[in-house]
Design a protein around this motif. Structure first.
Motif, PDB file in Angstrom:
ATOM      1  N   ALA A 158       0.995  -1.197   0.034  1.00 45.48           N
ATOM      2  CA  ALA A 158       0.023   0.047  -0.065  1.00 45.48           C
ATOM      3  C   ALA A 158       0.989   1.441  -0.022  1.00 45.48           C
ATOM      4  CB  ALA A 158      -0.911   0.156   1.345  1.00 45.48           C
ATOM      5  N   VAL A 159       0.346   2.398  -0.591  1.00 45.22           N
ATOM      6  CA  VAL A 159       0.935   3.708  -0.473  1.00 45.22           C
ATOM      7  C   VAL A 159      -0.091   4.502   0.314  1.00 45.22           C
ATOM      8  CG1 VAL A 159      -0.054   4.246  -2.699  1.00 45.22           C
ATOM      9  CG2 VAL A 159       1.991   5.471  -1.838  1.00 45.22           C
ATOM     10  N   SER A 160       0.726   5.436   0.789  1.00 47.48           N
ATOM     11  CA  SER A 160      -0.512   6.399   1.513  1.00 47.48           C
ATOM     12  C   SER A 160      -0.401   7.695   1.055  1.00 47.48           C
ATOM     13  CB  SER A 160      -0.301   6.304   3.056  1.00 47.48           C
ATOM     14  OG  SER A 160       1.100   7.286   3.119  1.00 47.48           O
ATOM     15  N   GLU A 161      -1.672   8.264   1.285  1.00 51.68           N
ATOM     16  CA  GLU A 161      -2.015   9.689   0.395  1.00 51.68           C
ATOM     17  C   GLU A 161      -1.780  10.456   1.758  1.00 51.68           C
ATOM     18  OE1 GLU A 161      -2.881  10.122  -2.591  1.00 51.68           O
ATOM     19  OE2 GLU A 161      -4.077  12.099  -2.709  1.00 51.68           O
ATOM     20  N   ARG A 162      -1.175  11.798   1.507  1.00 48.95           N
ATOM     21  CA  ARG A 162      -1.034  12.944   2.470  1.00 48.95           C
ATOM     22  C   ARG A 162      -2.080  13.808   2.143  1.00 48.95           C
ATOM     23  NH1 ARG A 162       3.722  11.423   0.780  1.00 48.95           N
ATOM     24  NH2 ARG A 162       5.534  11.517   1.798  1.00 48.95           N
ATOM     25  N   PRO A 163      -2.689  14.376   3.055  1.00 48.57           N
ATOM     26  CA  PRO A 163      -2.238  14.500   4.522  1.00 48.57           C
ATOM     27  C   PRO A 163      -2.684  13.470   5.420  1.00 48.57           C
ATOM     28  CG  PRO A 163      -3.989  16.371   4.409  1.00 48.57           C
ATOM     29  CD  PRO A 163      -3.690  15.604   3.003  1.00 48.57           C
ATOM     30  N   GLY A 164      -3.691  12.835   5.117  1.00 42.55           N
ATOM     31  CA  GLY A 164      -4.570  12.266   5.883  1.00 42.55           C
ATOM     32  C   GLY A 164      -3.908  10.629   6.244  1.00 42.55           C
ATOM     33  N   ASN A 165      -3.000  10.271   5.345  1.00 37.33           N
ATOM     34  CA  ASN A 165      -2.399   8.979   5.417  1.00 37.33           C
ATOM     35  C   ASN A 165      -3.533   7.699   4.993  1.00 37.33           C
ATOM     36  OD1 ASN A 165      -0.069   7.346   6.076  1.00 37.33           O
ATOM     37  ND2 ASN A 165      -1.108   6.697   7.991  1.00 37.33           N
ATOM     38  N   GLN A 166      -4.442   8.025   4.160  1.00 35.71           N
ATOM     39  CA  GLN A 166      -5.474   6.799   3.906  1.00 35.71           C
ATOM     40  C   GLN A 166      -4.582   5.846   2.600  1.00 35.71           C
ATOM     41  OE1 GLN A 166      -5.837  10.110   3.443  1.00 35.71           O
ATOM     42  NE2 GLN A 166      -7.274  10.404   1.584  1.00 35.71           N
ATOM     43  N   PHE A 167      -4.846   4.890   2.863  1.00 29.68           N
ATOM     44  CA  PHE A 167      -4.178   3.753   2.040  1.00 29.68           C
ATOM     45  C   PHE A 167      -4.695   3.591   0.639  1.00 29.68           C
ATOM     46  CE2 PHE A 167      -1.224   3.308   5.125  1.00 29.68           C
ATOM     47  CZ  PHE A 167      -1.288   2.529   6.123  1.00 29.68           C
ATOM     48  N   TYR A 168      -3.828   3.285  -0.412  1.00 33.03           N
ATOM     49  CA  TYR A 168      -4.237   2.683  -1.636  1.00 33.03           C
ATOM     50  C   TYR A 168      -3.510   1.482  -1.940  1.00 33.03           C
ATOM     51  CZ  TYR A 168      -6.469   7.274  -2.266  1.00 33.03           C
ATOM     52  OH  TYR A 168      -7.491   8.493  -2.023  1.00 33.03           O
ATOM     53  N   PHE A 169      -4.191   0.372  -1.832  1.00 35.07           N
ATOM     54  CA  PHE A 169      -3.654  -0.884  -1.766  1.00 35.07           C
ATOM     55  C   PHE A 169      -3.446  -1.495  -3.105  1.00 35.07           C
ATOM     56  CE2 PHE A 169      -3.732  -2.163   2.551  1.00 35.07           C
ATOM     57  CZ  PHE A 169      -4.498  -1.525   3.014  1.00 35.07           C
ATOM     58  N   GLY A 170      -2.517  -2.511  -3.177  1.00 36.60           N
ATOM     59  CA  GLY A 170      -2.556  -3.399  -4.506  1.00 36.60           C
ATOM     60  C   GLY A 170      -3.579  -4.433  -4.394  1.00 36.60           C
ATOM     61  N   THR A 171      -3.663  -5.393  -5.472  1.00 39.72           N
ATOM     62  CA  THR A 171      -4.503  -6.323  -5.542  1.00 39.72           C
ATOM     63  C   THR A 171      -4.256  -7.694  -4.897  1.00 39.72           C
ATOM     64  OG1 THR A 171      -3.519  -7.118  -7.431  1.00 39.72           O
ATOM     65  CG2 THR A 171      -5.555  -5.604  -7.591  1.00 39.72           C
ATOM     66  N   GLY A 172      -3.154  -7.569  -4.000  1.00 40.86           N
ATOM     67  CA  GLY A 172      -2.681  -8.717  -3.046  1.00 40.86           C
ATOM     68  C   GLY A 172      -1.952  -9.591  -3.943  1.00 40.86           C
ATOM     69  N   THR A 173      -1.026 -10.348  -3.311  1.00 40.38           N
ATOM     70  CA  THR A 173      -0.283 -11.389  -3.620  1.00 40.38           C
ATOM     71  C   THR A 173      -0.675 -12.815  -2.651  1.00 40.38           C
ATOM     72  OG1 THR A 173       1.388 -10.456  -4.871  1.00 40.38           O
ATOM     73  CG2 THR A 173       1.883 -12.522  -4.119  1.00 40.38           C
ATOM     74  N   SER A 174      -1.243 -13.779  -3.278  1.00 40.76           N
ATOM     75  CA  SER A 174      -1.639 -14.998  -2.294  1.00 40.76           C
ATOM     76  C   SER A 174      -0.200 -15.826  -2.266  1.00 40.76           C
ATOM     77  CB  SER A 174      -2.583 -15.792  -2.733  1.00 40.76           C
ATOM     78  OG  SER A 174      -2.609 -17.010  -1.919  1.00 40.76           O
ATOM     79  N   LEU A 175       0.439 -15.904  -0.992  1.00 35.94           N
ATOM     80  CA  LEU A 175       1.507 -16.927  -0.833  1.00 35.94           C
ATOM     81  C   LEU A 175       1.076 -18.216  -0.493  1.00 35.94           C
ATOM     82  CD1 LEU A 175       4.858 -17.082  -1.011  1.00 35.94           C
ATOM     83  CD2 LEU A 175       4.769 -16.461   1.441  1.00 35.94           C
ATOM     84  N   THR A 176       1.861 -19.097  -1.117  1.00 36.71           N
ATOM     85  CA  THR A 176       1.665 -20.674  -0.843  1.00 36.71           C
ATOM     86  C   THR A 176       2.925 -21.233  -0.558  1.00 36.71           C
ATOM     87  OG1 THR A 176      -0.313 -20.906  -2.244  1.00 36.71           O
ATOM     88  CG2 THR A 176       0.713 -22.829  -1.672  1.00 36.71           C
ATOM     89  N   VAL A 177       3.077 -21.876   0.593  1.00 37.36           N
ATOM     90  CA  VAL A 177       4.541 -22.511   0.935  1.00 37.36           C
ATOM     91  C   VAL A 177       4.230 -23.894   0.881  1.00 37.36           C
ATOM     92  CG1 VAL A 177       6.225 -22.500   2.501  1.00 37.36           C
ATOM     93  CG2 VAL A 177       4.907 -20.340   2.329  1.00 37.36           C
ATOM     94  N   ILE A 178       5.237 -24.497   0.073  1.00 38.45           N
ATOM     95  CA  ILE A 178       4.933 -26.104  -0.317  1.00 38.45           C
ATOM     96  C   ILE A 178       5.862 -26.802   0.685  1.00 38.45           C
ATOM     97  CG2 ILE A 178       5.210 -27.765  -1.809  1.00 38.45           C
ATOM     98  CD1 ILE A 178       4.844 -25.269  -4.016  1.00 38.45           C
ATOM     99  N   PRO A 179       5.544 -28.165   1.441  1.00 36.64           N
ATOM    100  CA  PRO A 179       6.300 -28.667   2.496  1.00 36.64           C
ATOM    101  C   PRO A 179       7.299 -29.298   1.653  1.00 36.64           C
ATOM    102  CG  PRO A 179       3.978 -29.143   2.644  1.00 36.64           C
ATOM    103  CD  PRO A 179       3.972 -28.227   1.686  1.00 36.64           C
TER     104      PRO A 179
END
Lengths: 115, 113
Positions: free
Chosen positions: B92-113
């Motif tokens: 996320a990046v935040s906007e000034r002056p309020g510090n509200q966030f603009y998020f990316g669409t996310g990355t799902s991490l899978t860990v394989i044993p």
């Protein structure tokens, strides 16, 4: 201490109905933010409060959405004439101030389903 | 307008392998950048943040990120993946002056044993 709490955790309503979603921020936090997270997406900014006033409501999608924070603590997000497209998880966050060095703490969210 | 782009909606790594989650930002001013993690059925939790201090930022659970202005990037890394790292990660990046966030669409991490 207690974190940010949101009620209800789940809300199912019918198209056209009115809903209210509540956020209890961490005590003493002056900044409060509302976000909406649709399935498979990142949270989307809706509105933030500094104290009692809405400092920026540019993220509210239309005039069916409104939020208040009358005493500078608890906030309520109000949605009129709900539509199926309003279905999402609504997240609330609070921070001590609006400066970036103060961490935003998120609540668990309210999952809204509009049938 | 500020925004972030997360490349790769799904990333799979083997347990013990390097974790690299990519984030690029667009900002008209020096940005404040954040990584949050969301475990299943839990709220967003701050991993780390860049607020104009050191460009290499260390966070919780062994994660770190490096702010590279020339590449407009803020990639998240962890030297050795653990099963408990499986989660959704948001930049996320935040906007000034309020510090509200603009998020990316996310990355799902899978860990394989």
């Amino acid at each position: 201490g207690a974190g940010v709490s949101q009620t209800p955790s789940n809300k199912v309503t019918e198209k056209g109905k009115y809903v209210e979603l509540r956020c209890d921020p961490i005590s003493g936090h002056t900044a409060l933010y509302w976000y909406r997270q649709s399935l498979g997406q990142g949270p989307e900014f809706l509105i933030y409060f500094q104290g009692t006033g809405a400092a920026d409501d540019s993220g509210l999608p239309n005039d069916r959405f409104f939020a208040v924070r009358p005493e500078g603590s608890v906030s309520t997000l109000k949605i009129q004439r709900t539509e199926r497209g309003d279905s999402a998880v609504y997240l609330c966050a609070s921070s001590r101030t609006i400066t970036a060095t103060d961490t935003q703490y998120f609540g668990p969210g309210t999952r809204l389903t509009v049938l | 307008a500020q925004s972030v782009t997360q490349l790769g909606s799904h990333v799979s790594v083997s347990e013990g392998a390097l974790v690299l989650l990519r984030c690029n930002y667009s900002s008209s001013v020096p940005p404040y950048l954040f990584w949050y993690v969301q475990y299943p059925n839990q709220g967003l939790q701050l991993l780390l943040k860049y607020t104009s201090a050191a460009t290499l930022v260390k966070g919780i659970n062994g994660f770190e990120a490096e702010f590279k202005k020339s590449e407009t990037s803020f990639h998240l890394t962890k030297p050795s993946a653990h099963m408990s790292d499986a989660a959704e990660y948001f930049c996320a990046v935040s906007e000034r002056p309020g510090n509200q966030f603009y998020f990316g669409t996310g990355t799902s991490l899978t860990v394989i044993p």
